[in-house]
Design an enzyme around this catalytic site. Structure first.
Site, short mmCIF file in Angstrom:
data_model
loop_
_atom_site.label_atom_id
_atom_site.label_comp_id
_atom_site.label_asym_id
_atom_site.label_seq_id
_atom_site.Cartn_x
_atom_site.Cartn_y
_atom_site.Cartn_z
CE LYS A 53 38.95 47.31 35.42
NZ LYS A 53 38.64 45.98 35.97
CD GLN A 97 35.87 43.58 35.98
OE1 GLN A 97 36.61 44.31 35.34
NE2 GLN A 97 35.80 43.64 37.30
CG ASP A 120 43.62 42.39 37.22
OD1 ASP A 120 43.64 43.60 37.54
OD2 ASP A 120 42.58 41.81 36.84
#
Ligand code: NAP
Length: 285
Positions: A53, A97, A120
């Protein structure tokens, strides 16, 4: 023989679009785009994802802010950091994460992220907005799948779409997106009866189960679009998908490989969501 859907090429095109728009925003509006990535503990797979990322942020011209926290970080400490990032104007998107260490309540952490920075799209506000079709950003993997289907030129309208898997991050939002594009959608799961029969009716089959090579060629309708979300290991420890590619490509019209299919799309869509968040926060969208 199926045409292979090249996820690397489609994801490169998405990242290129994002990079161009990011450069333009900087030049014309002086706007910088920033993504904060938070990792807790030493999960090696999470480490790889976070590094990827970071690299993707650099490639599209974003600032990336990494926060690596120890395994024994308390929930309170993590929530404090999320609150700081919620208020940090340099940070347009926040990604924590997953999975988190078991002593931390993932739901509490997701709920603490400001919905405007929830790139997300896991926050209940964003999940609800997807249900009513009024969304700012979409969860990255299903959004990536939609882009791959679009790349085939196949129109979803009126098609029989079957999604195997009903997780909150893949299966359920996937089904909603196909429905919004006028597909007739069936969601299957571990209790579904006659799975093979259901799959054989699918013009578009999206598989997100987490079982290596589970869907075989005899479950696929001739000419179907087959999208394999799975990231599994075969008997030799080699990366593979939920679909048995060898038998499936003989029946499908289009098929995604693993690796090189859905995987690269997820990060590309994360970059797209972060850019969208930045534009919205600047009142540009
Ligand atoms: P998950 O939360 O474990 O959900 C799996 C789903 O599959 C569940 O709904 C389960 O049904 C269903 N299932 C399991 N066995 C089944 C069977 N025999 N027949 C029919 N359905 C069955 O998994 P997930 O997070 O959605 O991930 C699915 C796969 O996608 C994994 O391989 C994961 O690594 C991969 N993934 C890839 C990406 C990417 O970027 N490429 C992103 C996310 C996930 P029940 O609900 O009844 O248990």
């Amino acid at each position: 023989m199926a045409q292979i859907i090249d996820g690397k090429a489609v994801s490169a095109a998405v990242k290129e679009e994002v990079a161009q728009e990011t450069a333009k925003l900087k030049e014309e509006k002086g706007l910088k785009v920033g993504l904060a990535v938070v990792i807790v503990g030493n999960n090696p797979a999470s480490r790889v994802y976070v590094n990827n990322k970071k690299k993707a942020c650099e490639a599209v011209g974003f600032q990336s802010f990494e926060y690596a926290m120890d395994e024994d970080t308390t929930q309170e400490q993590l929530l404090d950091l999320v609150n700081v990032l919620n208020r940090d104007a340099r940070v347009n998107g926040i990604l924590v994460q997953l999975p988190l260490p078991s002593h931390i309540d993932e739901k509490a952490v997701i709920n603490a992220i400001s919905p405007e920075k929830d790139v997300d799209a896991f926050h209940p506000v964003n999940v609800g907005r997807i249900m009513i079709g009024d969304y700012a950003f979409l969860p990255c993997t299903p959004a990536g799948v939609m882009r791959l289907i679009a790349s085939t030129g196949v129109d979803i309208t009126g098609k029989q779409c079957v999604v195997i898997g009903r997780s909150n991050i893949v299966g359920k939002p996937m089904a909603m997106l196909l429905l919004q594009q006028n597909g007739t959608v069936t969601i299957c799961h571990s209790k579904t009866k006659d799975l093979k029969e259901v799959c054989l009716g699918a013009d578009i089959l999206v598989v997100a189960i987490g079982r290596a090579k589970f869907v075989t060629g005899d479950m696929i309708k001739e000419g179907a679009v087959v999208i394999d979300v799975g990231m599994d290991r075969d008997e030799n420890g080699k990366l593979c998908g939920d679909v048995d590619f060898e038998s499936a490509e003989k029946k499908a019209g289009y098929i995604t490989p693993v690796p090189g299919g859905v995987g690269p799309m997820t990060i590309a869509m994360l970059m797209k969501n972060t850019l969208t968040a930045a534009k919205q926060q600047a009142g540009l969208e």
